[in-house]
Design a protein around this motif. Structure first.
Motif, PDB file in Angstrom:
ATOM      1  N   GLY A  64      14.149  -8.272 -11.711  1.00 31.85           N
ATOM      2  CA  GLY A  64      13.772  -6.872 -11.541  1.00 31.85           C
ATOM      3  C   GLY A  64      13.325  -6.499 -10.148  1.00 31.85           C
ATOM      4  N   CYS A  65      13.737  -7.245  -9.129  1.00 28.51           N
ATOM      5  CA  CYS A  65      13.376  -6.922  -7.750  1.00 28.51           C
ATOM      6  C   CYS A  65      14.405  -5.968  -7.146  1.00 28.51           C
ATOM      7  CB  CYS A  65      13.323  -8.189  -6.890  1.00 28.51           C
ATOM      8  SG  CYS A  65      12.037  -9.360  -7.361  1.00 28.51           S
ATOM      9  N   ARG A  66      13.937  -4.886  -6.533  1.00 29.28           N
ATOM     10  CA  ARG A  66      14.851  -4.015  -5.792  1.00 29.28           C
ATOM     11  C   ARG A  66      14.804  -4.418  -4.324  1.00 29.28           C
ATOM     12  NH1 ARG A  66      18.022   0.117  -6.040  1.00 29.28           N
ATOM     13  NH2 ARG A  66      17.536   0.488  -8.231  1.00 29.28           N
TER      14      ARG A  66
ATOM     15  N   SER B 160      10.879  -4.591  -3.483  1.00 29.85           N
ATOM     16  CA  SER B 160       9.953  -4.041  -4.470  1.00 29.85           C
ATOM     17  C   SER B 160       9.948  -5.001  -5.650  1.00 29.85           C
ATOM     18  CB  SER B 160      10.402  -2.642  -4.910  1.00 29.85           C
ATOM     19  OG  SER B 160       9.513  -2.109  -5.870  1.00 29.85           O
ATOM     20  N   VAL B 161       8.814  -5.679  -5.846  1.00 30.97           N
ATOM     21  CA  VAL B 161       8.734  -6.772  -6.806  1.00 30.97           C
ATOM     22  C   VAL B 161       7.636  -6.478  -7.821  1.00 30.97           C
ATOM     23  CG1 VAL B 161       7.250  -8.006  -5.157  1.00 30.97           C
ATOM     24  CG2 VAL B 161       8.272  -9.247  -7.054  1.00 30.97           C
ATOM     25  N   PRO B 162       7.866  -6.753  -9.118  1.00 28.87           N
ATOM     26  CA  PRO B 162       6.789  -6.606 -10.097  1.00 28.87           C
ATOM     27  C   PRO B 162       5.531  -7.310  -9.605  1.00 28.87           C
ATOM     28  CG  PRO B 162       8.858  -7.067 -11.220  1.00 28.87           C
ATOM     29  CD  PRO B 162       9.123  -7.208  -9.745  1.00 28.87           C
ATOM     30  N   ALA B 163       4.385  -6.644  -9.744  1.00 25.41           N
ATOM     31  CA  ALA B 163       3.136  -7.146  -9.172  1.00 25.41           C
ATOM     32  C   ALA B 163       2.842  -8.589  -9.579  1.00 25.41           C
ATOM     33  CB  ALA B 163       1.983  -6.232  -9.577  1.00 25.41           C
ATOM     34  N   ALA B 164       3.155  -8.940 -10.815  1.00 22.57           N
ATOM     35  CA  ALA B 164       2.853 -10.283 -11.307  1.00 22.57           C
ATOM     36  C   ALA B 164       3.657 -11.359 -10.582  1.00 22.57           C
ATOM     37  CB  ALA B 164       3.110 -10.362 -12.812  1.00 22.57           C
ATOM     38  N   GLY B 165       4.773 -10.991  -9.956  1.00 25.60           N
ATOM     39  CA  GLY B 165       5.609 -11.974  -9.271  1.00 25.60           C
ATOM     40  C   GLY B 165       5.440 -11.987  -7.767  1.00 25.60           C
TER      41      GLY B 165
ATOM     42  N   HIS C   5       0.816  -1.213   0.000  1.00 28.91           N
ATOM     43  CA  HIS C   5       0.000   0.000   0.000  1.00 28.91           C
ATOM     44  C   HIS C   5       0.850   1.265   0.000  1.00 28.91           C
ATOM     45  CE1 HIS C   5       1.053  -1.021   4.090  1.00 28.91           C
ATOM     46  NE2 HIS C   5       0.679   0.165   4.526  1.00 28.91           N
ATOM     47  N   MET C   6       2.131   1.148   0.291  1.00 28.75           N
ATOM     48  CA  MET C   6       3.007   2.315   0.307  1.00 28.75           C
ATOM     49  C   MET C   6       3.144   2.900  -1.099  1.00 28.75           C
ATOM     50  SD  MET C   6       3.927   2.295   3.550  1.00 28.75           S
ATOM     51  CE  MET C   6       5.486   3.137   3.789  1.00 28.75           C
ATOM     52  N   LEU C   7       3.295   4.211  -1.168  1.00 28.48           N
ATOM     53  CA  LEU C   7       3.491   4.894  -2.450  1.00 28.48           C
ATOM     54  C   LEU C   7       4.950   4.741  -2.875  1.00 28.48           C
ATOM     55  CD1 LEU C   7       2.672   6.793  -4.773  1.00 28.48           C
ATOM     56  CD2 LEU C   7       3.112   8.719  -3.217  1.00 28.48           C
ATOM     57  N   GLN C   8       5.165   4.121  -4.031  1.00 21.45           N
ATOM     58  CA  GLN C   8       6.508   3.973  -4.594  1.00 21.45           C
ATOM     59  C   GLN C   8       6.598   4.822  -5.857  1.00 21.45           C
ATOM     60  OE1 GLN C   8       8.119  -0.245  -4.546  1.00 21.45           O
ATOM     61  NE2 GLN C   8       5.962  -0.695  -4.191  1.00 21.45           N
ATOM     62  N   THR C   9       7.576   5.706  -5.901  1.00 19.61           N
ATOM     63  CA  THR C   9       7.747   6.570  -7.066  1.00 19.61           C
ATOM     64  C   THR C   9       9.193   6.564  -7.532  1.00 19.61           C
ATOM     65  OG1 THR C   9       7.985   8.482  -5.571  1.00 19.61           O
ATOM     66  CG2 THR C   9       5.827   8.130  -6.563  1.00 19.61           C
ATOM     67  N   LYS C  10       9.343   6.890  -8.798  1.00 22.52           N
ATOM     68  CA  LYS C  10      10.660   7.005  -9.418  1.00 22.52           C
ATOM     69  C   LYS C  10      10.801   8.448  -9.920  1.00 22.52           C
ATOM     70  CE  LYS C  10      11.904   3.773 -12.344  1.00 22.52           C
ATOM     71  NZ  LYS C  10      12.017   2.967 -13.593  1.00 22.52           N
ATOM     72  N   ILE C  11      11.849   9.133  -9.465  1.00 22.76           N
ATOM     73  CA  ILE C  11      12.142  10.497  -9.920  1.00 22.76           C
ATOM     74  C   ILE C  11      13.358  10.419 -10.837  1.00 22.76           C
ATOM     75  CG2 ILE C  11      12.610  12.879  -9.240  1.00 22.76           C
ATOM     76  CD1 ILE C  11      10.029  11.848  -8.084  1.00 22.76           C
TER      77      ILE C  11
ATOM     78  N   LEU D 268       5.211   3.753  -9.459  1.00 24.31           N
ATOM     79  CA  LEU D 268       5.454   2.338  -9.685  1.00 24.31           C
ATOM     80  C   LEU D 268       4.266   1.522  -9.180  1.00 24.31           C
ATOM     81  CD1 LEU D 268       9.185   2.106  -8.513  1.00 24.31           C
ATOM     82  CD2 LEU D 268       8.318   2.438 -10.825  1.00 24.31           C
ATOM     83  N   ASP D 269       3.886   0.495  -9.938  1.00 22.03           N
ATOM     84  CA  ASP D 269       2.801  -0.378  -9.485  1.00 22.03           C
ATOM     85  C   ASP D 269       3.332  -1.688  -8.925  1.00 22.03           C
ATOM     86  OD1 ASP D 269       3.636  -1.654 -11.763  1.00 22.03           O
ATOM     87  OD2 ASP D 269       1.689  -1.651 -12.773  1.00 22.03           O
ATOM     88  N   ASN D 270       4.585  -1.703  -8.513  1.00 20.77           N
ATOM     89  CA  ASN D 270       5.174  -2.881  -7.885  1.00 20.77           C
ATOM     90  C   ASN D 270       4.503  -3.197  -6.552  1.00 20.77           C
ATOM     91  OD1 ASN D 270       6.976  -2.964  -9.970  1.00 20.77           O
ATOM     92  ND2 ASN D 270       8.816  -2.837  -8.704  1.00 20.77           N
ATOM     93  N   ALA D 271       4.520  -4.459  -6.173  1.00 17.95           N
ATOM     94  CA  ALA D 271       4.204  -4.836  -4.804  1.00 17.95           C
ATOM     95  C   ALA D 271       5.437  -4.551  -3.950  1.00 17.95           C
ATOM     96  CB  ALA D 271       3.829  -6.308  -4.733  1.00 17.95           C
ATOM     97  N   LEU D 272       5.234  -4.474  -2.620  1.00 14.68           N
ATOM     98  CA  LEU D 272       6.347  -4.239  -1.702  1.00 14.68           C
ATOM     99  C   LEU D 272       6.200  -5.193  -0.529  1.00 14.68           C
ATOM    100  CD1 LEU D 272       8.831  -2.382  -1.305  1.00 14.68           C
ATOM    101  CD2 LEU D 272       7.363  -0.882   0.070  1.00 14.68           C
TER     102      LEU D 272
END
Length: 431
Positions: free
Chosen positions: A217-219, A234-239, A83-89, A175-179
């Motif tokens: 692609g996981c951070r 931070s993982v792509p939502a599909a994974g 639910h946290m907001l993840q952004t890339k600047i 970013l729409d990644n899961a965390l």
């Protein structure tokens, strides 16, 4: 981070109360709540779902709150914090943008190094707390609170437009990644089996992109919100489901929800935005002066600097302190009194500590009452009981840091404060 929900009494544990708009019974808001990629996974594993900041999230699973809390301290637990907001600047002026909004020295961050920082307003108040990482991929990775999602995003987007209108090179992507947060003393050991990278070379508040259990692609960032070693992935939502399922196969790992997350962070002395800090609290009042970059203090070039910087040398009227007591647990809004019975402040967060078997809390008192060991009174259920101002963290933290000879001073993570590092285990673990 952001304040956590008040939940049903059958948990045997009362968390800080959220406004009704942010927390209400799931049945009242089911059709409007956002769901993380792990929603069905939570239900399948017995997650008790509650409405939290516009999201449906597990407050606990089949384990009791106390068992879940202690398992995190002794082994490791998996939390869904998607639910946290993840952004890339991104863009060549990304640091200029971020430093126009926060108090930290973002320019000094080395590649893949992160820091806790604060959005502030011109009155010196804290708009939100966030983690900013200077990635080696040429962008800033920012994680901020779900309860401040719209406010934070609007703040950053407005600044992007302002700088772009000036011809600056900067952009923002949500970013729409899961965390996922894996937290506890055995977290690194569990994760190491799934990655090729040597996690011993990933100290507190640093990150790297890697493949985890076959998900590319996981951070992976060595940080968290419990006081223990651990990572946020931070993982792509599909994974996300694949990754959570793989982690849960290890007997060291159990699922944990919002209830344990709140008591763990309170034992570690970590703030909840909206409870312990807010727009009417300055970093100095909130005992967060260490987030102010030295260069930024001298330049006085961040929002609210004209209010905040003089407070560093002057005297603020109140400060955030830790409190311990026996008897009935201290709760948010409980009045704090001096020994003469005069109200001098209020509790902002409080709960029974599963680790200490005592009651712990945070609150604000005038500076003259902020010295550790000071005896005060707290009013709980209309009865006064003695509380003692105590140093935080209440439970020693176990951040994983490299041994000093292996790590140049300029590489040291910016959070927590460097002068406090002698309290941390050099061979242990991170948030």
């Amino acid at each position: 981070m952001q304040r956590v929900v008040s939940v049903v009494a059958h948990l045997g544990f009362r968390l800080q109360a959220l406004p009704p708009a942010l927390c209400r019974p799931l049945s009242c808001a089911q059709d409007v709540l956002r769901r993380t990629p792990l929603y069905d996974f939570h239900l399948a594993h017995g997650g008790k779902m509650v409405a939290f900041a516009g999201w449906s999230l597990p407050v606990q699973y089949r384990d009791s709150h106390t068992d879940s809390h202690l398992h995190t301290r002794q082994h490791c637990s998996l939390f869904d914090v998607s639910h946290m907001l993840q952004t890339k600047i991104f863009g060549s002026d990304r640091v200029k943008l971020m430093e126009s909004l926060v108090v930290g020295d973002i320019a000094e961050l080395r590649p893949n190094q992160g820091t806790l920082s604060l959005f502030t307003n011109e009155a010196g108040g804290i708009l939100d707390d966030l983690i900013v990482t200077n990635t080696s991929e040429g962008h800033l990775y920012v994680v901020s609170n779900a309860g401040c999602w719209e406010k934070d995003l609007a703040l950053m987007q407005d600044k992007v437009r302002e700088l772009q209108n000036q011809g600056r090179d900067v952009g923002l992507e949500v970013l729409d990644n899961a965390l996922l947060a894996l937290q506890g003393p055995t977290a690194a050991q569990v994760l190491q089996a799934s990655v090729a990278d040597d996690l011993k070379k990933l100290p507190f508040m640093t990150s790297a992109v890697m493949e985890v259990f076959g998900v590319s692609g996981c951070r992976v960032t060595r940080c968290g919100y419990t006081g223990e070693d651990g990572v946020e992935i931070s993982v792509p939502a599909a994974g996300a489901v694949h990754l959570a399922t793989a982690l849960l196969k290890n007997p060291e790992v159990r699922l944990a929800g919002l209830a344990a997350r709140d008591s763990l962070r309170l034992e570690a002395g970590l703030c909840l935005y909206g409870n312990d800090i807010d727009e009417h609290t300055t970093p100095v009042e909130g005992s967060l002066s260490w987030t102010l970059g030295k260069r930024r203090r001298a330049a006085m070039d961040f929002p609210g600097a004209k209010v905040i910087v003089p407070q560093l040398k002057g005297k603020v009227q109140r400060r955030r302190v830790g409190l311990m007591c026996e008897g009935a647990p201290m709760r948010a809004h409980s009045p704090i009194l001096n020994m003469e019975g005069t109200k001098i402040g209020a509790v902002t967060s409080g709960c029974p500590s599963p680790s200490l078997k005592k009651n712990v809390a945070m609150g604000y008192v005038p500076c003259e009452y902020s010295r550790p060991g000071t005896m005060l009174l707290v009013e709980v259920r209309r009865k006064q009981q003695i509380a003692v101002v105590s140093k935080m963290p209440f439970v020693p933290t176990n951040y994983y840091t490299l041994k000093v000879p292996e790590m140049p001073t300029q590489c040291l993570p910016s959070w927590p404060p460097r002068q406090a590092w002698n309290r941390f285990s050099l061979k242990g673990a991170s948030l």
